[in-house]
Design a protein around this motif. Structure first.
Motif, mmCIF file in Angstrom:
data_model
loop_
_atom_site.group_PDB
_atom_site.id
_atom_site.type_symbol
_atom_site.label_atom_id
_atom_site.label_comp_id
_atom_site.label_asym_id
_atom_site.label_seq_id
_atom_site.Cartn_x
_atom_site.Cartn_y
_atom_site.Cartn_z
ATOM 1 N N GLN A 100 0.827 -1.208 0.000
ATOM 2 C CA GLN A 100 0.000 0.000 0.000
ATOM 3 C C GLN A 100 0.861 1.257 0.000
ATOM 4 O O GLN A 100 0.569 2.235 -0.692
ATOM 5 C CB GLN A 100 -0.934 -0.005 1.207
ATOM 6 N N ALA A 101 1.948 1.224 0.774
ATOM 7 C CA ALA A 101 2.799 2.407 0.887
ATOM 8 C C ALA A 101 3.631 2.656 -0.370
ATOM 9 O O ALA A 101 3.946 3.801 -0.703
ATOM 10 C CB ALA A 101 3.721 2.276 2.099
ATOM 11 N N SER A 102 3.967 1.581 -1.077
ATOM 12 C CA SER A 102 4.878 1.709 -2.222
ATOM 13 C C SER A 102 4.189 1.660 -3.575
ATOM 14 O O SER A 102 4.747 2.108 -4.578
ATOM 15 C CB SER A 102 5.927 0.592 -2.173
ATOM 16 N N GLY A 103 3.003 1.070 -3.619
ATOM 17 C CA GLY A 103 2.336 0.861 -4.902
ATOM 18 C C GLY A 103 2.961 -0.245 -5.721
ATOM 19 O O GLY A 103 2.682 -0.397 -6.909
ATOM 20 N N LEU A 121 7.002 -17.257 -0.305
ATOM 21 C CA LEU A 121 6.128 -17.696 0.783
ATOM 22 C C LEU A 121 4.807 -16.933 0.757
ATOM 23 O O LEU A 121 3.746 -17.500 1.031
ATOM 24 C CB LEU A 121 6.825 -17.507 2.125
ATOM 25 N N ALA A 122 4.855 -15.646 0.439
ATOM 26 C CA ALA A 122 3.631 -14.843 0.373
ATOM 27 C C ALA A 122 3.863 -13.660 -0.548
ATOM 28 O O ALA A 122 4.998 -13.213 -0.736
ATOM 29 C CB ALA A 122 3.231 -14.357 1.765
ATOM 30 N N SER A 123 2.785 -13.153 -1.132
ATOM 31 C CA SER A 123 2.882 -11.981 -2.002
ATOM 32 C C SER A 123 1.600 -11.183 -1.922
ATOM 33 O O SER A 123 0.526 -11.725 -1.631
ATOM 34 C CB SER A 123 3.144 -12.400 -3.450
ATOM 35 N N LEU A 124 1.716 -9.906 -2.149
ATOM 36 C CA LEU A 124 0.546 -9.038 -2.180
ATOM 37 C C LEU A 124 0.720 -8.037 -3.305
ATOM 38 O O LEU A 124 1.685 -7.266 -3.323
ATOM 39 C CB LEU A 124 0.353 -8.311 -0.849
ATOM 40 N N GLU A 125 -0.216 -8.058 -4.243
ATOM 41 C CA GLU A 125 -0.133 -7.192 -5.411
ATOM 42 C C GLU A 125 -0.888 -5.890 -5.173
ATOM 43 O O GLU A 125 -1.893 -5.859 -4.460
ATOM 44 C CB GLU A 125 -0.728 -7.903 -6.629
ATOM 45 N N PRO A 126 -0.430 -4.795 -5.779
ATOM 46 C CA PRO A 126 -1.135 -3.512 -5.646
ATOM 47 C C PRO A 126 -2.360 -3.484 -6.553
ATOM 48 O O PRO A 126 -2.501 -4.301 -7.463
ATOM 49 C CB PRO A 126 -0.091 -2.503 -6.106
ATOM 50 N N ASP A 127 -3.213 -2.558 -6.291
ATOM 51 C CA ASP A 127 -4.372 -2.354 -7.153
ATOM 52 C C ASP A 127 -3.938 -1.477 -8.322
ATOM 53 O O ASP A 127 -4.121 -0.260 -8.324
ATOM 54 C CB ASP A 127 -5.500 -1.689 -6.366
ATOM 55 N N ALA A 128 -3.292 -2.125 -9.297
ATOM 56 C CA ALA A 128 -2.742 -1.399 -10.438
ATOM 57 C C ALA A 128 -2.982 -2.198 -11.713
ATOM 58 O O ALA A 128 -3.089 -3.428 -11.678
ATOM 59 C CB ALA A 128 -1.235 -1.172 -10.230
ATOM 60 N N PRO A 129 -3.048 -1.532 -12.863
ATOM 61 C CA PRO A 129 -3.331 -2.245 -14.116
ATOM 62 C C PRO A 129 -2.208 -3.180 -14.551
ATOM 63 O O PRO A 129 -2.456 -4.206 -15.197
ATOM 64 C CB PRO A 129 -3.537 -1.116 -15.136
ATOM 65 N N VAL A 130 -0.962 -2.850 -14.205
ATOM 66 C CA VAL A 130 0.176 -3.711 -14.536
ATOM 67 C C VAL A 130 0.839 -4.130 -13.231
ATOM 68 O O VAL A 130 1.241 -3.278 -12.435
ATOM 69 C CB VAL A 130 1.195 -2.976 -15.440
ATOM 70 N N ARG A 131 0.964 -5.445 -13.023
ATOM 71 C CA ARG A 131 1.473 -5.937 -11.749
ATOM 72 C C ARG A 131 2.527 -7.016 -11.967
ATOM 73 O O ARG A 131 2.478 -7.760 -12.939
ATOM 74 C CB ARG A 131 0.336 -6.545 -10.901
ATOM 75 N N TYR A 132 3.446 -7.077 -11.041
ATOM 76 C CA TYR A 132 4.452 -8.136 -11.016
ATOM 77 C C TYR A 132 3.881 -9.254 -10.165
ATOM 78 O O TYR A 132 3.608 -9.069 -8.979
ATOM 79 C CB TYR A 132 5.745 -7.585 -10.416
ATOM 80 N N THR A 133 3.666 -10.432 -10.750
ATOM 81 C CA THR A 133 2.949 -11.508 -10.072
ATOM 82 C C THR A 133 3.824 -12.747 -9.907
ATOM 83 O O THR A 133 4.380 -13.257 -10.881
ATOM 84 C CB THR A 133 1.682 -11.898 -10.868
ATOM 85 N N LEU A 134 3.939 -13.198 -8.659
ATOM 86 C CA LEU A 134 4.596 -14.471 -8.344
ATOM 87 C C LEU A 134 3.741 -15.184 -7.303
ATOM 88 O O LEU A 134 3.695 -14.771 -6.141
ATOM 89 C CB LEU A 134 6.011 -14.243 -7.790
ATOM 90 N N PRO A 135 3.050 -16.251 -7.660
ATOM 91 C CA PRO A 135 2.173 -16.940 -6.721
ATOM 92 C C PRO A 135 2.970 -17.589 -5.580
ATOM 93 O O PRO A 135 4.105 -18.035 -5.781
ATOM 94 C CB PRO A 135 1.497 -18.011 -7.585
ATOM 95 N N SER A 221 8.649 -5.196 -5.835
ATOM 96 C CA SER A 221 8.899 -5.384 -7.257
ATOM 97 C C SER A 221 7.823 -4.693 -8.070
ATOM 98 O O SER A 221 6.652 -4.667 -7.683
ATOM 99 C CB SER A 221 8.944 -6.879 -7.603
ATOM 100 N N ARG A 222 8.234 -4.146 -9.198
ATOM 101 C CA ARG A 222 7.315 -3.408 -10.061
ATOM 102 C C ARG A 222 7.783 -3.529 -11.509
ATOM 103 O O ARG A 222 8.915 -3.959 -11.772
ATOM 104 C CB ARG A 222 7.267 -1.949 -9.640
#
Length: 530
Positions: A100-103, A121-135, A221-222
């Motif tokens: 949330q703080a970094s986007g 172990l865990a990841s949380l993606e920002p609410d953004a149209p382009v995201r870096y995703t690692l499940p 990551s972005r």
């Protein structure tokens, strides 16, 4: 006993863990025996034997087509580990704040035990149209990308091969170059990776210590085109603070004075049962530190066999050796749980038992769930019977504690101050509740449903009554006292659910007098009953 201990092969754990790994890694569909044997390079008979034992312990199940899939017990254990380990339940909060703080996408990784590999172990993606995703559960290299490189800044390069795989043009492809890079990273207390693992991604990472033998990392990551050098300083400061917070949570929850105070009762001498017992022990108390004496009691082995089994469990990552006499949970368990998650629907866990009871009796089978906070019982799951005349009860419907077998089977096992108040107000006699407790089941005749007989037995989670399993039978099929085979089937199903859902702490077993025992955070409908 000693002769039996010698029969356990040193590499037996490796085969069992490989099968579990393969089943977890194939989410959504299962394996056939021959196919899995070919995948693992193992004989069909070996794979079939291991799968059969894993099915017995419900770590593995079979789907409608006969393929082998993740079993309900493994899902229960995963949920328990995630609820009890700070990396999961506190780490998720930390990642949420970071993202949330970094986007940016906030990620946490832990080494796998192989120098060249870590996992998300865990990841949380920002609410953004382009995201870096690692499940969660995804393996990552330690030499390419911020997640892995940050871990190497703390653990070093020991064990890395001299030549390393290049993922992109920016990847560092040798151990010597990695060592040089780590020296330069030391000046900022973090690592910066631009396009080293994924060409269009950029990340900043810092390390943290899980324990003396296990390290992890936090990163932001972005997309590469969004990366700005001016963000490095603030991001490093933010990540470093989060890493310190996480380390304090990990050490603060580990009480060395309680080490060695465990009391176990070995249930079986088979290798798979011993592995299941070890997994259960650490999933119930993720930060436990077990001595060889604890492990001997857990497995029912003598010292030589215990040490051999412990070394084998360490080799496959189920445990980490902290010192010559102390062991704790290893990265393999964390990775399995990260892959499996904790948000398991109620049907995933109980349908196998309810369907078996419905098929055995031919009657409608119901799972009633008790909410400790609201003191309300509702129908959580129902399976229609195969008979021509049957009763179908609506899921979600609230049912009373004082009328019908399903409610009374729960009422009889509530704490005395609760059951006494309800029974006094609703005219349920103490004698009736005492009879239910003495025989282990409740029966009712047309109390809730006209012309229907109900038979129910309670199930428990970590020592607390959490609900009941019931069958509803038209009166013309039950004359007077329910037949013995029917009550036995209901009681057996309830006991099976108790074994499936219970993950008690080896240090402090939960009882009605110890409400601090662990529960399970599973599906929303079920969570209310925990």
């Amino acid at each position: 006993m000693e002769q039996q201990d010698r029969s356990v092969p040193r590499d037996g754990s490796k085969e069992v863990v490989a099968v579990i790994e393969a089943v977890i890694g194939r989410a959504g569909y299962g394996w056939g025996v021959r196919e899995l044997g070919e995948e693992l390079g193992a004989s069909r008979s070996t794979v079939n034997r291991i799968l059969g034992r894993l099915v017995e312990d419900r770590l593995v199940s079979r789907d409608a087509g006969g393929a082998y899939i993740v079993g309900p017990r493994l899902k229960v254990l995963s949920a328990s580990l995630q609820e009890g380990h700070p990396l999961f339940f506190e780490g998720a909060k930390i990642l949420a704040r970071l993202s949330q703080a970094s986007g940016a996408t906030a990620l946490m990784a832990v080494e796998t035990g192989k120098p060249e590999q870590c996992f998300v172990l865990a990841s949380l993606e920002p609410d953004a149209p382009v995201r870096y995703t690692l499940p969660p559960g995804t393996n990552q290299p330690t030499h390419a990308g911020a997640l892995g490189l940050a871990i190497l800044t703390r653990r070093g390069t020991s064990g890395l091969p001299e030549e390393l795989k290049k993922y992109t043009e920016a990847s560092i492809d040798s151990k010597a170059r990695i060592e040089n890079a780590l020296q330069s990273y030391a000046t900022i207390g973090a690592v910066v990776s631009i396009g080293q693992h994924i060409p269009d991604a950029a990340g900043i990472g810092v390390p943290f210590t899980v324990n003396d033998r296990l390290f992890g990392s936090l990163s932001l990551s972005r997309p590469r085109n969004e990366f700005k050098e001016t963000d490095i300083g603030p991001s490093v400061e933010m990540l470093s603070g989060a890493a310190r917070e996480l380390e304090s949570l990990l050490t603060g929850r580990n009480d060395p004075s309680s080490t060695g105070a465990h009391h176990f009762e070995a249930e079986s001498s088979t290798l798979i049962r011993r592995i299941a017992a070890l997994i259960t022990a650490f999933c119930s108390e993720p930060l436990a530190e077990l001595t060889l004496q604890d492990l001997s009691a857990l497995w029912g082995t003598r010292s030589v066999a215990t040490r051999r089994l412990a070394e084998s469990a360490r080799d496959v990552g189920l445990m980490i050796k902290l010192d010559s006499e102390t062991w704790t949970a290893g990265p393999t368990l964390l990775r399995w749980s990260a892959s499996l998650g904790s948000d398991h629907g109620l049907s995933e866990l109980v349908d196998e038992d309810l369907r078996a009871l419905s098929e055995q009796t031919g009657e409608t089978t119901t799972l009633a769930l008790y909410d400790m906070n609201t003191k309300v019982v509702h129908i959580g799951r129902t399976m229609a019977g195969a008979r021509n005349v049957r009763y179908v009860l609506a899921e979600g419907e609230e049912i009373p504690l004082n009328a019908g077998a399903a409610g009374k089977a729960i009422l009889a096992y509530l704490p005395e101050h609760v059951s006494a108040r309800i029974s006094d107000n609703e005219r349920v006699s103490a004698q009736e509740l005492g009879l239910i407790r003495s025989q282990g089941w409740a029966a009712s005749d047309s109390e809730r449903v006209p012309d229907a007989h109900g038979i129910a037995a309670p199930f428990f989670v970590n020592g607390f009554v959490r609900g009941s399993v019931a069958v509803t039978v038209p009166n013309h099929r039950v004359a007077g006292t329910p037949p013995t085979e029917l009550t036995r089937a209901v009681v057996s199903a309830a006991q099976s659910l108790t074994l499936l859902l219970t993950v008690t702490s080896p240090r402090l077993p939960a009882t009605q007098d110890n409400p601090g025992g662990q529960g399970l955070e599973i599906h929303a409908d079920f969570a209310a009953a925990q």
